[in-house]
Design an enzyme around this catalytic site. Structure first.
Site, short mmCIF file in Angstrom:
data_model
loop_
_atom_site.label_atom_id
_atom_site.label_comp_id
_atom_site.label_asym_id
_atom_site.label_seq_id
_atom_site.Cartn_x
_atom_site.Cartn_y
_atom_site.Cartn_z
N GLU A 151 0.82 -1.21 0.00
CA GLU A 151 0.00 0.00 0.00
C GLU A 151 0.86 1.26 0.00
OE1 GLU A 151 -3.55 -2.07 2.69
OE2 GLU A 151 -1.96 -0.91 3.63
N GLU A 350 -11.61 -4.43 -1.85
CA GLU A 350 -11.27 -5.68 -1.18
C GLU A 350 -12.01 -5.76 0.15
OE1 GLU A 350 -7.13 -6.15 -0.50
OE2 GLU A 350 -6.62 -6.38 -2.62
#
Length: 442
Positions: A151, A350
């Site tokens: 990320e 997600e």
């Protein structure tokens, strides 16, 4: 694996996602790449008519709660970090993280004569050349890792502290205390005439699990909303965006005209969302507060390079969180989706927790509909995390397939399903008009 892929094919799965780990492929020596195993998986996916989303995983796996296995950074990279500890992110009390190389070193030749950006680029070029026969046909998407857990963020919370049971959401620690970050801060402070801020990092910072209103920096009337705080936060978040842009540039250039789409992921940080300062987001590098939308610059960056934006929290509800923490996964997701729609940016969602209960699956459906409001050319996909033996249990598989049918029956979109497992994800794509809804199983 062949039997699993066959089952997914029969279920209408569109493709699989493979995490290609830097620590595995280039683990032994710089510039020596071993793609065996991954080649077999890509070939197997193509044999079953499944597409592949390839994740360039430049981070460590295994230190976070829920990680299924242990994969460190390449051995020769860790040797360099041991020799020069300032290559690791460092907090105010000197704790160092080896989940990902500090972005302050992006362009410095600290890896056997190469910079981290050069090492990431060489890895992706080797992947492109090794899998050229699959690009655009079997491999249709590449996701570039930009930080811890892949990320675009700082490792603001210690992995060990995250494992504390029944603990409140962390405030996080600013990761700006390695010598290269401090040098950048000092130069920026001198440039704007705030010399006092350039020495020693952020003053009056708070501890990881301290109450927000008991801190000098994050409390409602704290330093975060002063000239001092604004300068620091703009620099801190700006360094993260600059790191993201460097990776966007090289990734787009490497995969130009290969027929694959490119994406990147940001963190779903929702702890303390209903406070004025949003401390958990600030320490992670997202300058998002009550008075400032920190996700618009991120969405603008990815939109500039025509990349997908990936994020979590699609399965979470506010009521599941401890009310005293003022957490809001739904609030975070609404804000992020709004920023993405503002820039006509495609989103891949997600789930945050691996579960197949009806409540979380229904929440995914509700969250997916956030993006279907209005007319826009961008798409929305969903990545279901993750595949393990429990997916095919008799009480789980029917629920999962029913979930797929529910998504397919929605008026705004149709859905097929695609799947991947331990080092692969499952995602499905189908479209009605200009809206695409995808399922991805990780």
């Amino acid at each position: 694996m062949g039997a699993s892929f066959k089952a997914l094919e029969l279920a209408g799965v569109e493709g699989v996602v493979l995490e290609l780990w830097w620590g595995v492929v280039e683990g032994d020596a710089p510039g020596v790449y071993d793609w065996r195993g991954y080649t077999d998986l890509v070939s197997m996916a193509g044999h079953h008519g499944l597409k592949v989303r390839a994740v360039m995983a430049f981070h460590q796996c295994g230190s976070r709660p829920g990680d299924p296995y242990w994969i460190p950074l390449p051995r020769w990279v860790l040797e360099e970090m041991d020799a020069e500890p300032n290559l690791a992110y460092t907090d105010r009390i000197g704790q160092r993280s080896k989940e990902y190389i500090s972005l302050s070193c992006d362009n410095l030749p600290v890896l056997k004569g190469r910079s981290p950006i050069q090492a990431y680029s060489d890895f992706m070029r080797s992947f492109r050349d090794s899998f050229k026969d699959f690009l655009g046909s079997v491999i249709t998407e590449v996701q570039v890792g930009m930080g811890p857990a892949g990320e675009l963020r700082y490792p603001s919370c210690s992995s060990e502290k995250l494992k504390r049971p029944n603990s409140a959401p962390e405030l996080g620690e600013f990761q700006c205390y390695d010598k290269y970050m401090l040098a950048s801060l000092r130069a920026c402070a001198n440039k704007v005439g705030m010399h006092e801020l350039g020495y020693g990092g952020l003053l009056r910072a708070s501890s990881l699990f301290q109450n927000v209103e008991e801190t000098n920096f994050f409390r409602s009337d704290g330093c975060w909303n002063t000239d001092y705080g604004r300068f620091f936060l703009e620099w801190y978040s700006g360094m993260l965006l600059l790191h993201g842009e460097r990776l966007c540039i090289v990734t787009k250039a490497i995969f130009l005209q290969t027929g694959v789409k490119v994406s990147a992921k940001i963190a779903g940080i929702h702890g303390h969302y209903h406070t004025c300062s949003h401390p958990s987001e600030l320490t992670a590098g997202y300058y998002n507060t009550l008075t400032r939308n920190g996700y618009l610059p991120v969405a603008l960056l990815f939109s500039k390079y025509k990349m997908f934006l990936c994020c979590t929290c699609f399965d979470m509800q506010d009521g599941e969180e401890d009310g005293s923490s003022k957490s809001s996964p739904e609030g975070f997701l609404r804000q992020l989706v709004y920023a993405a729609r503002m820039h006509n940016l495609s989103v891949s969602g997600e789930n945050s927790i691996t579960r197949l209960d009806d409540r979380s699956l229904k929440q995914v459906i509700r969250s997916s509909r956030l993006y279907s409001v209005g007319a826009h050319e961008a798409s929305l996909s969903f990545n279901y995390v993750r595949m393990d033996r429990h997916l095919f249990d008799p009480h789980n598989w029917p629920r999962f397939t029913r979930f797929v049918r529910q998504m397919s029956d929605a008026k705004t979109f149709q859905a097929k399903l695609d799947f991947s497992g331990r080092e692969r994800r499952l995602y499905s794509m189908s479209a009605t008009d200009k809206v695409i809804r995808s399922f991805v199983y990780h």
